[in-house]
Design an enzyme around this catalytic site. Sequence first.
Site, PDB file in Angstrom:
ATOM      1  N   ASP A  54      88.761 101.305  36.544  1.00  0.00           N
ATOM      2  CA  ASP A  54      89.159 102.604  37.083  1.00  0.00           C
ATOM      3  C   ASP A  54      89.387 102.590  38.580  1.00  0.00           C
ATOM      4  O   ASP A  54      89.670 103.630  39.174  1.00  0.00           O
ATOM      5  CB  ASP A  54      88.102 103.667  36.759  1.00  0.00           C
TER       6      ASP A  54
ATOM      7  N   ASP B 259      85.282  96.402  33.669  1.00  0.00           N
ATOM      8  CA  ASP B 259      84.707  96.608  34.996  1.00  0.00           C
ATOM      9  C   ASP B 259      83.355  97.296  34.846  1.00  0.00           C
ATOM     10  O   ASP B 259      83.143  98.061  33.909  1.00  0.00           O
ATOM     11  CB  ASP B 259      85.652  97.476  35.826  1.00  0.00           C
TER      12      ASP B 259
END
Length: 658
Positions: free
Chosen positions: A540, A351
Amino acid sequence: MHGTGLLRSGGGRMSAACGCDEPTTTSVGEAEEVARPWWRDRGILMPVFSGVAFLAGLITEWAGADTPALVLFWIGLLLGASTFTPGAIRNLFTKGKLGIGLLMTISALGAVILGYVEEAAALAFLYSIAEALEDKAMDRARGGLRALLKLVPETATVLRDRVSVEVAAKDLTVGQVMLVRPGERIATDGVVRAGQSSLDTSAITGESIPVEVAPGDEVSAGAINVAGALEVETTAAGTDNSLTTIVGLVEQAQAEKGDRARIADRIARPLVPGVLILAALVAIIGSLLGDPEMWITRALVVLVAASPCALAISVPLTVVSAIGAGSKFGVIIKSGAVFERFGTIRHIAVDKTGTLTRNEPAVTAVLTADGVGDAQALAWAAALEQHSTHPLAAAITAAAPKAPAATDVTELAGHGIEGTAGGVRITVGSPRWLDAGGLAGRVEGLEEQGMTVVIVHRDGAPVAAIGVRDELRPEVPEVVRILADQGIGVTMLTGDNARTARALAAQAGIDDVRAELRPEDKATAIGELSKAGSVAMIGDGINDAPALAAADIGIAMGATGSDAAIESADVAFTGHDLRLIPRAFDHARRGRRIMNQNIILSLLIIIALLPLSLFGVLGLAVVVLVHEIAEVIVILNGLRAARAKRPAVAAATPSPAT
């Protein structure tokens, strides 16, 4: 413990590999499980008491009290076997499953029949304590998916004949018009029909910079309306939107992942029935051709010889040692199956926001017209932005913290902000609203570099453009290079626009970039990457949860990451230092090599002992002695996994402040 189960009251349960129940998947509506301390945990106490009884039996035997020693050995045997034998028998008759637990049970029974109660007690204690220690090491908490659903407000405001009516969010249906005021969360997916504003979509896309929306733009459940009021026509029901889809994807992926077998399971599948058939043939054919008592005894010796005692003990011990070592440098691995897969990863998807970047938008460039300095332009913008809660405003204010506050300030929803600073009228806003004038060409250049640009007008004329971007963490390029040296490919997955993603990927040294992805798109991308080999996903945010669950290994970055991300992941890093990534992979590969060494040694011992016991060359005493020597060897080898190697990446040097 095999799989992802738990040794808890009412929690998950030990897997079929050790002859116990399958792990279960917790649904969103279930109550949270509370871990018991080890001294109140039956799964730990039974093996401990088994070991105490066995040790007491040895001491008593050495003292010459044979009968009390025999009683203590029986107590140790029964306590140890109680942790795996009932489950092994239950799985055999209810599910037809054969596991190492069943073979260990039969081996202990064979040793008892041959009069070797002490050896049977040792086997039961060692196997039960190894399983219990692994299970306790991978105890975990649940509940993150419930936190995800809390992003949806309990109520929503619906317009009926232009009259505002408050309804329960779960009762929303397709086609209704919601009124979403500034500061409110959007209750379900929809399309903007009236109004302009900025949305904080960080909970959905992970991006820290808000998105401007206008009539015709799609919006997602859970996004926060930052500025002006919006009228949103619902395109999904309150109980069936993008957030509930994320939960469903995560639960489905976790259930599928829970079925993946451990190394010991895969070995046990052919080994257990093969050994049982061989022992039965030895007993039956030998009895027909010779002395039945001798051949039945020899069949029992064959069973003990074929018992994967070293395998059953060494693999959990290696896993416990390696997981404990990983936790010392910030890598929390949630199960033994996860650790075994960790060492097979050949590609990672990462990400962008909050993982590769700092998740802290900052001013990275200032363009000015003739006669205007950078400091002056920032001061004008900061004077106005002190009155705004927009994340871009925070970045600009931080770049000029001493700028005096503007007066007569007006915030224009979805466009920008206007006020008086230093005796002149200043307007700050998006290039979509304010003309960039002669700066237009250079503004496009900043946007090509992945920056979000704010235009500054003085008395109606463009005088500056300020570029804001969430910068890469300084260690990223070096980490990507180290991963390439390890033979691990890297793909960036992000919900951000393609232009920003490509710019940051070029700085990081990442060639494969997939941008403008929704959470379900990330999960789909993981599926595509998995076709070429094992894939890990690192993220996250809540938006990463489906991809984390779908990957062979999901890694949640940071102890402050979202509950949903941590719940969906298999591995959690306690910090945001990306240097942990290559170190964690190196540690997992080393642990896997040690496990493979132990497995090979265990199988070689079985291969050597089987023909020797089959033809009567070795008796039970020698067979048990060889197994115990092998157990000591593999235990000592497994303990090497407790040593964590030093990091392969040098300490990152913080980049200078912009």
